[in-house]
Write an enzyme that holds these catalytic residues in place. Structure first.
Site, PDB file in Angstrom:
ATOM      1  CG  HIS B  57      37.558  49.226  45.676  1.00  0.00           C
ATOM      2  ND1 HIS B  57      38.958  49.350  45.201  1.00  0.00           N
ATOM      3  CD2 HIS B  57      36.849  49.494  44.756  1.00  0.00           C
ATOM      4  CE1 HIS B  57      39.044  49.568  44.282  1.00  0.00           C
ATOM      5  NE2 HIS B  57      37.807  49.778  43.789  1.00  0.00           N
ATOM      6  CG  ASN B 275      41.806  47.589  35.234  1.00  0.00           C
ATOM      7  OD1 ASN B 275      42.874  46.888  35.265  1.00  0.00           O
ATOM      8  ND2 ASN B 275      41.716  48.826  35.009  1.00  0.00           N
ATOM      9  CG  ASP B 302      37.235  46.866  41.979  1.00  0.00           C
ATOM     10  OD1 ASP B 302      36.300  47.725  41.915  1.00  0.00           O
ATOM     11  OD2 ASP B 302      38.279  46.556  41.386  1.00  0.00           O
ATOM     12  CG  HIS B 306      30.157  46.397  34.350  1.00  0.00           C
ATOM     13  ND1 HIS B 306      30.136  47.743  33.911  1.00  0.00           N
ATOM     14  CD2 HIS B 306      31.270  46.004  34.945  1.00  0.00           C
ATOM     15  CE1 HIS B 306      31.445  48.441  34.082  1.00  0.00           C
ATOM     16  NE2 HIS B 306      32.061  47.542  35.155  1.00  0.00           N
TER      17      HIS B 306
END
Lengths: 305, 425
Positions: B57, B275, B302, B306
């Site tokens: 992921h 999230n 995950d 950003h």
């Protein structure tokens, strides 16, 4: 104290000190020339990312009475959306030379973020649903004065009624009254309470209204209807509004408070002017003195007189 | 041909552990034993030599989000974290719902050459939740894992159809469990902390409801399913019960959900927004137990880069996501009370099986095996310095935090992609 961000970051001694300072500021405000030089040469910037004419005017007046210079920067939602970030705004204004920022923002936490980008003092004038410490101080000051409770609020029973979940006022008011020793109960349907409440809760105003010393009404916002938080305003008023019947059940000497602006006919259906316990007008007047006390505590030098 | 020798390490794989040198040549392990020689020597003294880590992921952001990460920078981060294979999430712009996007990602990864990138595909076209993406076409391009990650498939009928249609294609549907209607405007875990901070809450129920729905759909269709980044104690319990019933399901947990809690949001620092959100210590503990007892199969990062300017926005506006590739091993070793081989199983050979790459990743370190390897010091303590990360972004939640276990070398296809603590150029 470097900043004033939230009531739960203060200790009880800070709260008492600010309330005692407010006494001095009330005295200043009663003079023929209500102005002292405590903030001479200091600049306070009001940075309002959300419109609030009352709070802004209150801070501006407080700054001027302490002889400070005021800059006001009202950022409409649209210009923020055009791309200037909170950081850019804070850093740009800070570069002009300011000693304190007074920040109102629709997002919880924005004043904490601002602290990372400036060495100036930061005063939270309301962030999101989170905190509104000067409102809480002025409310505590109002009760302290009206009831003569200078030593604290031990045994005082406060009910905060209405949309607690979405209310920065409710969070800060509940915290300051509890810190001063009051028993706080939040009165609302579960849809309008935080999932984990900091205080006792009730969904039956009628069960408690005869026992409270202070009844604090919150503004019920109409947009909550569309979120299925209450069926309709009429039912809200039936269950949680201060009606004439309920007003008659208030105990002698109980105070009625509201942070404004009021939704007449919703959270209150009686004319507050006809309520013996209403101190709503005093809250507004005390707002200037409390904000003077906060500004003086953060920035002032020399005596208050 | 160069013969690379990994000298003096403690070799750990699914078959056990032993002290041995490992010789690598032409992309393969050619010898494992004592006193071996080689042209190029990588020191593994005090280190573990293990199959390369496999991430189920990772958001590599390319195409469309290159200001936050590129396939080149993301795979450099992967190499620095000890990874030799990563599954790239399909929520790019455009989304990976067509062969052209999948082929583009694969080609960029081959050009970068730092690890194998396994493109995942969308379950629905554009991740919009209306029509199924062309599973067979994407499977023919090498896609094994399909997901609308970033959001869950809301429509139960569409999800049922997806599972029915997927049967027989040898693909795995992976769900991001989140009932959108219960999380509108949500910023952080719904509980005591969000109540105090006046921030909209993301209830555990929103994850558990969709997980429960999908477990029942797996029971109905018999199609295997993988569950992404489970974050709640309730989710662990649901998967445990499903596995006890014999359902063909697998699950992953992130390093941050194994180590951090929602209390960190009291700083209003957007780097802690993710999230699903950071939850409570009770959830963290349940996830650790679930990982230890095999209910949860894999640790997946995950990794979600950003840019700083987006993370500096107010908490409700800042995008969710945390970097993960470069800190996963260090977080796992610092926070998990599990035998080293079990931690490595969750980071390497189990995810390799789920991703369908166990022929070349996560396999035993023996002659003939693929030379996708990691060499790390399991005891080295190090402090995370965002500026030194290989990722283009800086949004790690471990700034200034001391982790345990640090990668020294990573070998992909027999070549060092990370060597002596630095990304190989």
């Amino acid at each position: 104290m470097k900043h004033l961000l939230a009531i739960d970051e203060l200790d009880v001694a800070d709260i008492h000190r600010l309330l005692e300072l407010t006494d001095h500021m009330v005295e200043v405000n009663q003079r023929p020339n209500p102005k002292v030089p405590a903030l001479r040469g200091r600049t306070v910037c009001n940075l309002f990312f959300e419109v609030s004419t009352r709070t802004r005017l209150s801070f501006e007046t407080a700054t001027r009475r302490l002889s400070g210079d005021v800059m006001t920067f009202t950022v409409s939602e649209s210009s923020v959306n055009k791309g200037e970030s909170l950081r850019d705004t804070v850093e740009t204004v800070a570069a002009m030379g300011v000693d304190a920022f007074v920040i109102r923002h629709r997002s919880s936490g924005a004043p904490w973020q601002a602290c990372r980008w400036t060495t100036a003092a930061v005063i939270n004038a309301g962030d999101g649903w989170h905190a509104h410490p000067t409102q809480a101080l002025l409310d505590a000051y109002t009760v302290r004065t009206e009831l003569g409770r200078t030593g604290g609020f031990d045994g005082l029973r406060l009910a905060i009624v209405g949309d607690v979940k979405h209310s920065r006022v409710a969070r800060s008011v509940g915290q300051i009254f509890a810190a001063l020793g009051a028993d706080v109960v939040l009165v609302a349907p579960a849809t309008l309470l935080p999932v984990v409440a900091e205080h006792a809760t009730s969904d039956r105003l009628d069960d408690i209204i005869g026992d409270v010393d202070v009844l604090y009404l919150l503004r019920m916002q109409r947009e909550r209807m569309s979120e299925a938080l209450v069926p309709n305003l009429h039912e809200y008023t039936e269950r949680f509004g201060l009606t004439a019947e309920r007003a008659a059940r208030l105990s002698d000497g109980a105070l009625v408070m509201h942070p404004g602006p009021m939704n007449r006919g919703v959270e209150i259906t009686v004319d507050p002017a006809e309520l013996p316990g209403s101190v709503i007008g005093h809250q507004v007047a005390n707002g200037v003195a409390v904000r003077m006390a906060v500004l003086f505590d953060l920035l002032g030098s020399g005596g208050v007189a | 041909m160069t013969r690379t020798l990994i000298r003096g390490g403690r070799v750990i794989d699914a078959t056990g552990e032993r002290m041995a040198d490992v010789a690598v040549e032409g992309g393969r392990v050619v010898d494992v034993g004592a006193g071996l020689g080689g042209d190029e020597v990588l020191d593994a003294g005090g280190c573990v030599v293990a199959p390369g880590l496999v991430d189920l992921h990772a958001h590599l952001r390319e195409p469309g989000g290159e200001q936050a990460e590129t396939i080149a920078s993301g795979t450099a981060a992967a190499a620095a974290g000890g990874y030799t294979a990563v599954v790239a999430m399909p929520n790019t712009e455009p989304a990976a719902d067509s062969r052209s996007v999948v082929d583009f990602v694969t080609a960029r990864a081959i050009a970068a050459g730092r690890c194998e990138v396994l493109p995942s595909g969308c379950i629905t076209v554009g991740r919009r939740g209306h029509e199924l993406a062309p599973f067979a076409e994407l499977a023919a391009a090498g896609v094994r894992l399909f997901t609308d990650d970033g959001s869950g498939v809301q429509d139960p009928l569409l999800m049922r159809r997806a599972l029915e249609y997927a049967a027989g294609l040898d693909i795995v549907l992976a769900q991001h469990c989140q009932v959108d209607r219960l999380t509108e405007g949500a910023v952080m875990h719904e509980g005591e902390c969000c109540s105090r901070l006046g921030v909209p809450g993301w209830p555990a129920l929103a994850e558990e409801l969709m997980l429960h729905r999908d477990l029942e759909l797996v029971r109905l269709t018999g199609t295997p399913m993988h569950f992404l980044h489970l974050s709640t104690a309730g989710s662990v319990e649901l998967v445990r019960a499903a596995k006890a019933d014999g359902l063909p399901v697998t699950a992953e947990v992130t390093p941050h959900h194994l180590s951090l809690t929602d209390e960190l949001l009291a700083s209003f620092d957007g780097n802690y927004k993710v999230n699903p959100p950071l939850r409570t210590m009770a959830d963290v503990e349940a996830l650790r137990v679930g990982l230890a007892d095999g209910t949860i199969d894999a640790i997946a990062t995950d990794h979600a880069p950003h840019s700083p300017e987006t993370k500096e926005q107010p908490l409700d506006v800042a995008p969710p996501g945390m970097l993960g590739l470069e800190t996963a091993l260090g977080v796992a070793l610092a926070h998990l009370d599990m035998p080293l081989a079990r931690v490595l199983a969750a980071l390497s050979w189990k995810p390799a099986t789920i991703a369908g790459v166990s022929d070349r990743h996560g396999g035993p370190i023996e002659p003939g095996g693929a030379a996708n390897l990691v060499v790390f010091d399991p005891d080295e303590r190090w402090e995370v310095a965002p500026a030194r990360l290989a990722s283009l972004s800086r949004n790690t939640p471990y700034r200034g935090v001391k982790l345990r276990g640090r990668v020294r070398h990573t070998l992909f296809d027999g070549r060092p992609t990370f060597r002596d603590g630095a990304v190989a150029t």
